[in-house]
Design a protein around this motif. Structure first.
Motif, PDB file in Angstrom:
ATOM      1  N   ARG A 170     114.273  -2.766  79.810  1.00 38.49           N
ATOM      2  CA  ARG A 170     113.363  -2.111  78.865  1.00 38.49           C
ATOM      3  C   ARG A 170     113.430  -0.595  79.010  1.00 38.49           C
ATOM      4  O   ARG A 170     113.382   0.151  78.023  1.00 38.49           O
ATOM      5  CB  ARG A 170     111.937  -2.616  79.082  1.00 38.49           C
ATOM      6  CG  ARG A 170     111.736  -4.061  78.644  1.00 38.49           C
ATOM      7  CD  ARG A 170     110.278  -4.455  78.615  1.00 38.49           C
ATOM      8  NE  ARG A 170     109.690  -4.511  79.941  1.00 38.49           N
ATOM      9  CZ  ARG A 170     109.735  -5.579  80.725  1.00 38.49           C
ATOM     10  NH1 ARG A 170     110.371  -6.668  80.336  1.00 38.49           N
ATOM     11  NH2 ARG A 170     109.143  -5.570  81.908  1.00 38.49           N
ATOM     12  N   ALA A 437     113.762  -5.636  73.172  1.00 39.80           N
ATOM     13  CA  ALA A 437     112.834  -4.797  73.942  1.00 39.80           C
ATOM     14  C   ALA A 437     111.448  -4.801  73.309  1.00 39.80           C
ATOM     15  O   ALA A 437     110.429  -4.846  74.012  1.00 39.80           O
ATOM     16  CB  ALA A 437     113.377  -3.372  74.045  1.00 39.80           C
ATOM     17  N   ALA A 441     108.140  -6.203  75.174  1.00 39.43           N
ATOM     18  CA  ALA A 441     107.002  -5.302  75.360  1.00 39.43           C
ATOM     19  C   ALA A 441     105.706  -5.933  74.873  1.00 39.43           C
ATOM     20  O   ALA A 441     104.623  -5.618  75.363  1.00 39.43           O
ATOM     21  CB  ALA A 441     107.254  -3.986  74.632  1.00 39.43           C
TER      22      ALA A 441
END
Length: 486
Positions: A170, A437, A441
């Motif tokens: 990330r 990503a 998240a």
């Protein structure tokens, strides 16, 4: 289409001077109202396992409370825990913007001797970072993380360490690391886990009775792993291997490693193409027979196996075993037009999603309706093209980018078309990484299905161009090998 990616690998490599603050945000902010009792605030912090909480009124940030505040301003002073939390909050706040660099946040903390800083996106608070987050980022660099992997003494410790790889990815994505560099870094972490598991296995079962090569295949073999990866691996054993005398040892070794990788998040291959499967744990002579059969009798299953196991890369053990096998295979494949024609036909089953009028077609039915499968209709077709160039040209490179570059040098494809394909691969892979990503998240599982409304108009045009490049090169190979259907 020509997109020039930055090829600098990022790890400590992702220095704080260039890492954006947004890369450090791990969860949405936890906020409490100003009039909430101190004790209730402490309970919320305990439930969320956080060391600080933001105080907000009508969506506006008005304060910050930390564990240290509860200790120094409440317990040490004997303050009634029923008092409003705003009375012990820090209200003269220093903040950073989501687009600031992590290094700026570190300097701010050092200058003011503070350990928590709210992160703002305009007037909206989007999270909080701590000095611990900054220290963790440094420890999550690829170099440090690999070192940590090799220091672990048990599978359980490796599982805990492997959990940091997702955070590393990330951070790399947030730092706009090129897809090529990220694939190499993530694959290197898998290599390190695999090697350490093999070391632990040998410590438990003793030294190997005959030499072996542990080999990565598939995306790990190509140094192109991302967050969503299963296992593809095999064992090439020395020809002195005796199943009766040595079989139990290598079966136990393979089971230890494959189970360990699964525990670390690299799930078992659905097709069982792993060293723990007897078929893929064989001496060099048997592997020679496998490839000879696949090339001479290119049936659908043989083509599928060639796609997986031609993308082989040495990870641990005796490198010469794999080098010998690959050299012999690469001597055999050039000039095998029937085999190559079948490989082209197999590759054409993965087509870019372009309609008759050149527009992008999304999936029409099912769970992923309205999305584009970036992997199977964009990235995989480029991987397939590069593999065919490598087989046709006897090219030893394994990564897709290096195969394309070598193919241009050998004349299998023009330099201009090579640049187009590499740019298309980087763009599609970058979209996939950023998409994954965003999902991670938000606490969701990574996948390959992108909705077009996630993209800007410029990105949509680039996506259409990338698909067009792939489709054009597929047509070239189709005419070269399938005209007249051999």
């Amino acid at each position: 289409m020509h997109i020039s990616p930055d090829e600098r690998p990022v790890d400590d490599s992702t220095p704080l001077a260039t890492l954006p603050v947004r890369a450090l945000l791990r969860r949405p902010p936890v906020t409490v109202p100003p009039d909430l009792p101190i004790q209730a605030t402490a309970r919320i912090m305990r439930e969320h396992r956080i060391s600080s909480v933001l105080v907000a009124r009508d969506g506006a940030l008005v304060g910050l409370v930390t564990d240290r505040d509860l200790r120094n301003r409440v317990l040490a002073e004997g303050l009634d825990p029923a008092r409003p939390v705003i009375e012990v909050a820090t209200t003269a706040l220093q903040t950073v913007d989501i687009g600031d660099h992590a290094f700026d946040a570190l300097l701010l903390m050092a200058r003011l001797n503070i350990h928590h800083v709210p992160v703002m996106d305009g007037r909206t608070v989007v999270g909080i970072i701590s000095s611990t987050d900054l220290q963790q980022q440094q420890s999550n660099s690829a170099v440090n993380l690999a070192g940590a992997i090799y220091r672990q003494e048990s599978v359980e410790e490796l599982v805990a360490t492997a959990s940091r790889i997702g955070q590393l990815q990330r951070q790399l994505a947030a730092a706009s690391t090129s897809a090529h560099a990220m694939g190499r870094i993530v694959s290197a972490m898998t290599d390190a886990l695999t090697s350490r598991l093999l070391q632990l296995a040998e410590a438990q079962y003793g030294p190997p009775p005959v030499p072996y090569a542990w080999v990565a295949a598939g995306s790990q073999g190509r140094n192109e792993q991302t967050a969503k990866s299963d296992q593809d691996n095999c064992l090439v054993l020395d020809d002195r291997y005796d199943p009766a005398a040595h079989g139990a040892y290598f079966e136990a070794l393979a089971r230890f490693v494959c189970d360990g990788l699964n525990a670390c998040g690299y799930v078992y291959c659905p097709g069982e193409m792993m060293a723990v499967t007897d078929t893929w744990r064989q001496p060099l002579a048997r592997w020679r027979d496998y490839f000879r059969t696949w090339i001479e009798r290119p049936e659908p299953k043989a083509l599928m196996l060639t796609c997986v196991f031609f993308d082989q890369r040495f990870v641990h053990g005796e490198r010469a075993l794999l080098d010998t096998l690959r050299a012999e295979v690469l001597q055999r494949t050039p000039g095998q037009r029937i085999f190559l024609a079948h490989m082209v036909g197999n590759a054409l089953t993965h087509q870019p999603p372009l309609g008759w009028l050149g527009g992008i077609s999304t999936i029409r039915h099912g769970e992923h309706e309205g999305t584009v499968d970036l992997k199977h209709t964009g990235i995989v077709p480029i991987i397939d093209l590069a593999r065919i160039y490598a087989l046709a040209g006897g090219i030893p490179a394994v990564s897709t980018r290096e195969r394309l570059q070598a193919a241009a040098s050998s004349g299998e494809i023009s330099a201009e078309r090579t640049r187009d394909l590499i740019d298309a691969l980087e763009f599609l892979s970058g979209l996939r990484i950023q998409h994954q990503a965003r999902l991670m998240a938000n606490g969701q599982a990574a996948d390959n299905y992108l909705r077009l409304d996630e993209l800007s108009e410029l990105e949509r045009r680039h996506l259409k161009d990338a698909f067009g490049v792939v489709k054009d090169l597929q047509s070239v190979l189709e005419k070269r090998y399938l005209a007249g259907r051999f």
